[in-house]
Each structure stands twice: as structure tokens, then as C-alpha cells.
Design an enzyme around this catalytic site. Structure first.
Site, PDB file in Angstrom:
ATOM      1  N   HIS A  18      38.710  43.440  25.398  1.00  0.00           N
ATOM      2  CA  HIS A  18      37.827  43.233  26.553  1.00  0.00           C
ATOM      3  C   HIS A  18      36.372  43.430  26.144  1.00  0.00           C
ATOM      4  CE1 HIS A  18      41.471  44.684  29.043  1.00  0.00           C
ATOM      5  NE2 HIS A  18      41.337  43.386  29.295  1.00  0.00           N
ATOM      6  N   LYS A  42      50.039  47.580  42.740  1.00  0.00           N
ATOM      7  CA  LYS A  42      50.201  48.063  41.368  1.00  0.00           C
ATOM      8  C   LYS A  42      50.004  49.566  41.293  1.00  0.00           C
ATOM      9  CE  LYS A  42      48.732  44.315  38.318  1.00  0.00           C
ATOM     10  NZ  LYS A  42      47.721  43.984  37.292  1.00  0.00           N
ATOM     11  N   ARG A  91      43.794  35.122  24.619  1.00  0.00           N
ATOM     12  CA  ARG A  91      44.407  35.607  23.377  1.00  0.00           C
ATOM     13  C   ARG A  91      45.364  34.602  22.760  1.00  0.00           C
ATOM     14  NH1 ARG A  91      47.176  40.725  25.745  1.00  0.00           N
ATOM     15  NH2 ARG A  91      47.505  39.091  27.263  1.00  0.00           N
ATOM     16  N   SER A 128      46.773  45.504  27.431  1.00  0.00           N
ATOM     17  CA  SER A 128      46.682  46.741  28.221  1.00  0.00           C
ATOM     18  C   SER A 128      48.049  47.335  28.525  1.00  0.00           C
ATOM     19  CB  SER A 128      45.926  46.494  29.526  1.00  0.00           C
ATOM     20  OG  SER A 128      44.570  46.247  29.265  1.00  0.00           O
TER      21      SER A 128
END
Length: 154
Positions: A18, A42, A91, A128
Site C-alpha cells: 500500500h 467485517k 498485484r 493484508s
């Protein structure tokens, strides 16, 4: 007109990947807002406050970078901040497919463009979710995040 980009995410945690993406976008903008969003469905490992503090510390040397917490649709946040661009890192092909769909929907509902940068290949494996798993199992996350001592678990 000031060029403003928003780099949104939950950043649980904010990784070296990031950080690399934001730093590479800096020369292109007058202001970059790292927008920490929170999804009520979440469960986060790191507190919102520690994520904010961690990211602010990382960019203390970059006056055009701001860090804000938001609780609304990302495109609504962008409009409120007069941001013309959403900033994203890619990515791999899976990220590209997923991010493209979101970018198209965001453009359709708001006219806000999304700009993509390919991740530095050495940072591409950092994720993450994997970093959280390492931390849950008492592993060392310092290879994947900068200033990990600023991250406080909820």
C-alpha cells in the site's frame, strides 16, 4: 484545478505494498487522501485508531498526503472531497478483474475515474489477510508493514 486522488481501503493493516503505491502516485497529484473505510459486517484485527495513526506516521514526510476515516460510499466521499480520481494498486490478474468491475461501477454512478498502478513485483505477494493470519499466530509481520509497533490489536 487541484488534482486530488483518494486511495480507499480498510487497510487492516496498511502494508508495504500500500505504501509503495501511494508513494508512486505522489508526483502525479496535488493532494492524496488515504481514506480508511469501515465495513460494519467485517471484524477487524487492528483498531481504526491504530490504522489511522500508523498511516499518518508513515506519511509524515509527505505533506500532500492526508489520512481520513469515512463511513459512506467511497464515491460519495470523493465528491465531498472534490477528488477526481480513485487510486488503486494491482498485484495480479485476480486483482485486475475485481478492481476493473468496481472501477466501472464507480464511474457509472459518479463519473469518477479510477487509476491503477501495478504493484512492485517484490511486494506483490503481500496481502493484508495473510499478514493478519501471521499476526494471529504470533508471527513477525515486520517484513510486510512499516512501523508495526504502531498497530494495536482491537
Amino acid at each position: 484545478m487541484e488534482r486530488i486522488g483518494v486511495f480507499p481501503g480498510s487497510f487492516d493493516p496498511f502494508t508495504k505494498g500500500h505504501e509503495d503505491i501511494v508513494r508512486r502516485f505522489i508526483p502525479l497529484f496535488d493532494k492524496i487522501i488515504i481514506a480508511i473505510g469501515e465495513n460494519s459486517s467485517k471484524k477487524y484485527m487492528f483498531s481504526l485508531e491504530s490504522r489511522e495513526k500508523h498511516i499518518k506516521a508513515l506519511f509524515a514526510d509527505a505533506p500532500i498526503v492526508e489520512v481520513e476515516i469515512y463511513h459512506k460510499l467511497t464515491v460519495e466521499f470523493c465528491k465531498e472531497k472534490k477528488a477526481q480520481y480513485l487510486l488503486r494498486g494491482i498485484r495480479n490478474a485476480t486483482d485486475a478483474d475485481y478492481e476493473r468491475s468496481i472501477a466501472q461501477m464507480n464511474f457509472d454512478i459518479s463519473g469518477i475515474e479510477t487509476l491503477f498502478l501495478m504493484c512492485d513485483p517484490s511486494l506483490a505477494p503481500i496481502n493484508s489477510s495473510i499478514v493478519r493470519e501471521i499476526k494471529k499466530n504470533n508471527g513477525d509481520i515486520s517484513p510486510f508493514v512499516t512501523n508495526d509497533e504502531l498497530l494495536i490489536i482491537n
